[in-house]
Design an enzyme around this catalytic site. Structure first.
Site, PDB file in Angstrom:
ATOM      1  N   SER A  21       1.802  13.060  -6.286  1.00 35.29           N
ATOM      2  CA  SER A  21       0.609  13.638  -5.667  1.00 35.29           C
ATOM      3  C   SER A  21       0.733  13.573  -4.146  1.00 35.29           C
ATOM      4  CB  SER A  21      -0.646  12.899  -6.143  1.00 35.29           C
ATOM      5  OG  SER A  21      -0.588  11.535  -5.769  1.00 35.29           O
ATOM      6  N   TYR A  22      -0.256  14.102  -3.464  1.00 37.91           N
ATOM      7  CA  TYR A  22      -0.204  14.199  -2.000  1.00 37.91           C
ATOM      8  C   TYR A  22       0.020  12.813  -1.387  1.00 37.91           C
ATOM      9  CZ  TYR A  22      -1.381  15.952   2.641  1.00 37.91           C
ATOM     10  OH  TYR A  22      -1.338  16.328   3.957  1.00 37.91           O
ATOM     11  N   PRO A  23       1.061  12.655  -0.559  1.00 39.58           N
ATOM     12  CA  PRO A  23       1.437  11.314  -0.097  1.00 39.58           C
ATOM     13  C   PRO A  23       0.688  10.804   1.128  1.00 39.58           C
ATOM     14  CG  PRO A  23       3.061  12.893   0.646  1.00 39.58           C
ATOM     15  CD  PRO A  23       2.046  13.669  -0.139  1.00 39.58           C
ATOM     16  N   ASP A  79      -5.667  17.640   4.766  1.00 44.60           N
ATOM     17  CA  ASP A  79      -5.968  16.564   5.702  1.00 44.60           C
ATOM     18  C   ASP A  79      -6.401  17.209   7.014  1.00 44.60           C
ATOM     19  OD1 ASP A  79      -3.636  17.596   6.749  1.00 44.60           O
ATOM     20  OD2 ASP A  79      -2.408  15.824   6.327  1.00 44.60           O
ATOM     21  N   SER A  93      -4.618  18.081  -4.588  1.00 41.72           N
ATOM     22  CA  SER A  93      -3.937  16.829  -4.273  1.00 41.72           C
ATOM     23  C   SER A  93      -2.563  16.715  -4.894  1.00 41.72           C
ATOM     24  CB  SER A  93      -4.796  15.638  -4.730  1.00 41.72           C
ATOM     25  OG  SER A  93      -6.002  15.588  -4.002  1.00 41.72           O
TER      26      SER A  93
END
EC number: 5.6.2.1
Length: 761
Positions: free
Chosen positions: A335-337, A119, A153
């Site tokens: 997975s990526y939150p 991110d 991810s």
């Protein structure tokens, strides 16, 4: 053999990634700072045998701060923070020695692979790591590429190996957008916070130790809560009347009918309708309908929806929910939150994720049925282009996770299964009755297929009693018609879930920062969390927001911050210049700051109504050296003396008792001396309130803490080496000598002459 350094964002993440890439064949040891481990193994990279070193940071390596004197509130005008105050990158956590640790591990390495979270913040940390490590790495030869970025991810074998096979480059534009946000928040937040804190502290006893902070995102977040509070306070209930009718379908059953007019606000008119309907003995069927309806399965799960449900259904605050989700992610369960996307990518293998849940004791039957009958195509949601929706990556049990981690994992998994399930289908029946001139209706539902509600039972269609079979023209005896008096009710305080929705709608914060802003307004005593996780503003929060509205509404409205967020996104996309956005935004807020300073009296008027002036608290103790009136001793921490006539406040030593000292006065400024005593250590000494806050000697530091000792300091060299509280016993000795001479006390000579005299003693 060449070396590849790989850096993740957290120690647990580094261990998981290294375990996957090395297939468990690695050696590990603690790094220099004791917080981050280093995992080593051999493998191939760019077709050559390589030695791999996998380690991590602990979030941001660096933080932005002001240089030198600009960190001292008393020495700098807050207005200077907008442009004149230079900034620098400092270590975010000096105790970790992260810069030295990275340089030790990076020295002599040939390549670096960055495994930071995918991110904007992670992209920014990439460049913090590069700035630290590149100077000590081996130099590249012939333009060889040495910096790589892994994008992933989830922490699964497939995703990690795929990321390693398709390495890219870090995105400098996204990193710049974070730099811009950090600098804007630092300069704007510090300027407003310092000014209003200094202005109101020492003026109102209730705000004595409060940091009255301002934040470009925090303040609009508070504004939403206060806006709802204002609606509640200004709400005026209105009385209205409704008609309620019952018809008997057989001896034991009756139907409760809803009035088609819903309600009227005039009692006489309601009474008229009641009189007309009470005359009727039968209700005639005007129309019937039976219609099949569907309740749609949910969209794929993104961060904001997860936080909303965690608060409203699981009773977990957004900050806690986000931390729990991050732990589940680093452990490989989800997975990526952090994602804004609600649409699965076309290449996302839904069946693989679903099969992992086929033997789970709670939802195995539903999953096996879906796999046998064929999964339903998920609804098309929003593709933000960041990460796939939040999805379970492997099966887990309650015993394995426990507590809040299990509750959140269970919801995420049930939500995922629901997205590939069928819609809930039900039959809705409606009968319309006429009783005299008035129409009434009743309805009922029958579930045809539960669909996704089988795994999300809380979303089930509320069942209503089945209706009798009838047709137009049929009649039923009227059991009762009555008139009910009711009142309109005010809205309730905002829930965290509602606040998250408003913040997302108006562009306040990001999916990652929304929980932080909500947590800030709670921690800073601007709102309290009531039952049902409702946010009730405190007096301080209400007065601040009303003050901003009175002076400059844009300081609290979401519009200006939303515009700034759009500019920051343009930087991230490479469509706006970092320097221009920074310069323009700071210029706007600098003008707003000057207007705020000039108009602060408007907020002060509101403060006077809600908080007790400092002059109204405390008890008279000693005389002021300027006006010779009694100053009041405020015992609330931090304890101090306040002169209401001069409007001055003087801090005193803490953790002790204060009383008047023999009614003697300081020869420097004529303030009456007070005696500080520590009952626990048996120490005491006199001091002048003015000298304590404004040290009379050049080498003395301003003393605002508890005295450190009672040892006399002798000699000029020792006096210069001393600091703050150690010097007060020396001043006591000077005063005793001055008292014996007598003349100085009677004549009150200029302060400079007394200072010279004391320095000779």
């Amino acid at each position: 053999m060449k070396t590849v350094l790989m850096v993740a964002e957290k120690p647990s993440l580094a261990q998981s990634i290294a375990k996957i890439l090395s297939r468990g064949n690695m050696s590990s040891h603690k790094g220099l700072n004791g917080a981050c481990s280093v995992h080593e193994y051999t493998g191939t990279f760019a077709g050559q045998p390589m030695r791999f070193k996998m380690t991590s940071v602990c979030g941001h390596v660096m933080t932005l701060d002001f240089l030198g004197k600009y960190n001292k509130w008393d020495k700098v005008d807050p207005a200077e923070l907008f442009s004149q105050a230079p900034t620098e990158k400092k270590e975010a956590n000096p105790k970790l020695n992260m810069v030295k640790f990275l340089q030790v591990e990076g020295r002599g390495c040939d390549y670096i692979v960055l495994w930071l979270d995918c991110d904007k913040e992670g992209e920014n940390i990439c460049f913090e790591v590069l700035d630290t490590v590149l100077p000590v790495m081996n130099k590249a030869h012939g333009g060889e590429k040495t910096v790589f970025r892994a994008r992933f991810s989830s922490i699964t074998d497939t995703d990690i190996c795929n990321a390693m096979a398709h390495l890219g480059e870090p995105d400098h534009n996204e990193a710049l957008s974070v730099d811009a946000r950090q600098e804007l928040d630092l300069r704007i937040g510090c300027a407003f916070t310092r000014f209003q804190t200094k202005y109101f502290q020492g003026k109102y006893g209730d705000l004595d130790s409060s940091l009255i902070s301002f934040g470009p995102c925090q303040t609009p977040t508070l504004g939403f809560c206060v806006e709802r509070h204002d609606k509640i306070q200004s709400f005026k209930p209105e009385t209205y009347w409704v008609l309620q009718a019952k018809v008997n379908t057989d001896k034991d059953r009756s139907l409760l009918l809803d009035w088609d007019r819903v309600r009227v606000f005039d009692r006489e008119i309601a009474q008229m309708f009641l009189n007309l309907t009470k005359l009727e003995k039968e209700a005639q069927v005007e129309a019937t309908s039976r219609k099949e309806k569907a309740k749609q399965r949910p969209l794929a799960l993104n961060t904001v929806e997860m936080l909303r449900v965690a608060s409203s259904a699981l009773g977990m605050g957004p900050q806690h929910a986000m931390q729990t989700a991050e732990r589940l992610y680093t452990q490989g369960y989800i997975s990526y939150p952090r994602t804004e996307t609600t649409h699965y990518p076309e290449n996302f293998d839904l069946k693989v994720s679903l099969r992992q849940q086929a033997n789970h004791p709670y939802w195995a039957d539903s999953v096996k049925r879906l796999l046998a009958e064929g999964i339903n195509r998920p609804r098309k949601g929003h593709d933000a282009g960041d990460h796939p929706p939040i999805t379970p990556m492997r099966s887990a049990t309650e015993a394995e996770l426990g507590g809040d981690a299990w509750r959140l994992y269970e919801y995420i998994t049930r939500h995922f299964i629901a997205t590939v399930s069928h819609d809930c289908r039900y039959l809705q029946s409606t009968i319309s009755f006429r009783i005299g001139p008035e129409l009434f209706t009743c309805s009922g539902r029958t579930v045809i297929s539960p669909g996704f509600t089988e795994v999300m039972p809380w979303q089930s269609v509320p069942l209503e009693e089945s209706l009798p079979t009838c047709q137009r023209g049929d009649t039923f005896p009227v059991g009762e018609v009555k008139m009910l008096e009711k009142q309109t009710s005010p809205p309730d305080y905002l829930t965290e879930a509602e606040l998250i929705t408003l913040m997302e709608k108006h562009g306040i914060g990001t999916d990652a920062s929304i929980p932080v802003h909500i947590n800030n307004v709670c921690q800073r005593n601007y709102v309290t969390v009531e039952s049902g996780r409702r946010l009730k503003p405190t007096n301080l929060g209400i007065v601040l927001v009303h003050g901003y509205y009175k002076i400059d509404a844009e300081l609290v409205l979401p519009t200006i911050r939303s515009a700034v967020e759009r500019q920051l996104n343009l930087i991230a996309q490479g469509k706006a210049d970092y320097r221009q956005v920074l310069s323009h935004t700071l210029d706007v807020f600098k003008r707003k700051f000057h207007y705020f300073v000039d108009s602060i009296a408007g907020m002060d008027e509101l403060m006077e109504v809600s908080f007790s002036p400092l002059a109204a608290t405390g008890k008279p103790l000693s005389r002021c050296g300027k006006c010779h009136r009694f100053m009041k001793y405020i015992q609330a921490k931090p304890s101090r003396l306040h002169c209401s006539h001069c409007d001055e406040t003087y801090t005193l030593p803490q953790n002790g008792t204060i009383k008047l000292y023999k009614e003697l006065r300081c020869p420097l400024d004529d303030f009456e001396l007070v005696l500080w005593s520590s009952g626990s250590r048996g120490k005491s000494y006199p001091l002048c309130p003015y000298c304590y806050n404004h040290p009379p000697f050049r080498d003395m530091k301003k003393a605002l803490a508890q005295p450190a000792g009672h040892r006399p300091v002798r000699g000029v060299r020792e006096r210069r080496a001393g600091a703050g509280p150690h010097l007060w016993p020396q001043v006591e000795g000077c005063l005793q000598q001055v008292q014996r001479r007598g003349a100085l006390l009677r004549e009150r000579p200029p302060r400079a002459r007394v200072r010279r005299h004391l320095q000779r003693l």
